[in-house]
Design a protein around this motif. Structure first.
Motif, PDB file in Angstrom:
ATOM      1  N   GLU A  26       0.857  -1.179   0.000  1.00 38.63           N
ATOM      2  CA  GLU A  26       0.000   0.000   0.000  1.00 38.63           C
ATOM      3  C   GLU A  26       0.890   1.225   0.000  1.00 38.63           C
ATOM      4  N   GLY A  27       0.380   2.331  -0.485  1.00 38.15           N
ATOM      5  CA  GLY A  27       1.160   3.556  -0.458  1.00 38.15           C
ATOM      6  C   GLY A  27       0.590   4.597  -1.392  1.00 38.15           C
ATOM      7  N   CYS A  28       1.391   5.607  -1.644  1.00 37.91           N
ATOM      8  CA  CYS A  28       0.941   6.685  -2.515  1.00 37.91           C
ATOM      9  C   CYS A  28       2.148   7.369  -3.151  1.00 37.91           C
ATOM     10  N   VAL A  51       2.467   8.456  11.079  1.00 36.88           N
ATOM     11  CA  VAL A  51       1.949   7.087  11.101  1.00 36.88           C
ATOM     12  C   VAL A  51       1.074   6.970  12.343  1.00 36.88           C
ATOM     13  N   VAL A  52      -0.199   6.695  12.139  1.00 34.95           N
ATOM     14  CA  VAL A  52      -1.147   6.583  13.238  1.00 34.95           C
ATOM     15  C   VAL A  52      -1.642   5.141  13.287  1.00 34.95           C
ATOM     16  N   LEU A  58      -3.404   0.771  10.587  1.00 33.32           N
ATOM     17  CA  LEU A  58      -2.278   1.675  10.414  1.00 33.32           C
ATOM     18  C   LEU A  58      -2.625   2.658   9.304  1.00 33.32           C
ATOM     19  N   VAL A  59      -2.463   3.945   9.582  1.00 34.21           N
ATOM     20  CA  VAL A  59      -2.723   4.988   8.595  1.00 34.21           C
ATOM     21  C   VAL A  59      -1.458   5.818   8.449  1.00 34.21           C
ATOM     22  N   ALA A  74      -1.886   5.935   2.942  1.00 29.75           N
ATOM     23  CA  ALA A  74      -2.133   4.485   2.963  1.00 29.75           C
ATOM     24  C   ALA A  74      -2.910   4.137   4.227  1.00 29.75           C
ATOM     25  N   VAL A  75      -3.854   3.230   4.061  1.00 34.04           N
ATOM     26  CA  VAL A  75      -4.606   2.689   5.185  1.00 34.04           C
ATOM     27  C   VAL A  75      -4.473   1.178   5.101  1.00 34.04           C
TER      28      VAL A  75
END
Length: 150
Positions: A26-28, A51-52, A58-59, A74-75
């Protein structure tokens, strides 16, 4: 990487093959790269990542221009036990491929308390980036700080 992203999250559950982990990447893409030969490079050119982790989610959020405006990148729902964070490690890595970029981590801060995190964010956004030193005009200082009226 089979899928290039400027920011990537790869989850290793200890059981999956590299190929399977990469399939779940995942990513952007985000304009977070600065090179000293680019026109937009300066001492102010910084980006921030947040990063939360809430439970098993994880976001990753990116603030590409260090303006205080984070956007989700990313989620990821993590395939771990509920108490996984008690034995987790934090790591940061970067690669350039064939490019010759610098990757500098200026600061890494972690919080387990959301209130303390929010207080820290407010302080970061309200604290000047620079101190006015000898030989710098007030006008230039205000320009560096982004407080200049022009």
């Amino acid at each position: 990487l089979s899928q290039h992203r400027d920011v990537s999250v790869i989850v290793n559950d200890g059981e999956s093959s590299t190929e399977l982990m990469m399939d779940k990447l995942e990513g952007c893409d985000s304009n977070i790269r600065y090179h000293e030969d680019r026109a937009d490079f300066s001492v102010e050119s910084t980006s921030r990542a947040k990063v939360v982790v809430t439970g098993k989610r994880l976001v990753v959020q990116i603030d590409g221009k260090n303006s205080g405006e984070f956007k989700d990148c990313a989620v990821v729902d993590l395939p771990f036990a509920a108490d996984w964070a008690k034995s987790a490690h934090v790591g940061v890595t970067a690669s350039t491929g064939q490019l010759a970029d610098n990757h500098d981590v200026i600061s890494l801060t972690t919080f387990s308390d959301l209130v303390k995190h929010e207080q820290s964010e407010a302080l970061v956004l309200s604290t000047p980036s620079f101190e006015k030193g000898d030989g710098i005009s007030q006008e230039r200082f205000e320009r560096l700080e982004g407080t200049s009226p022009t």
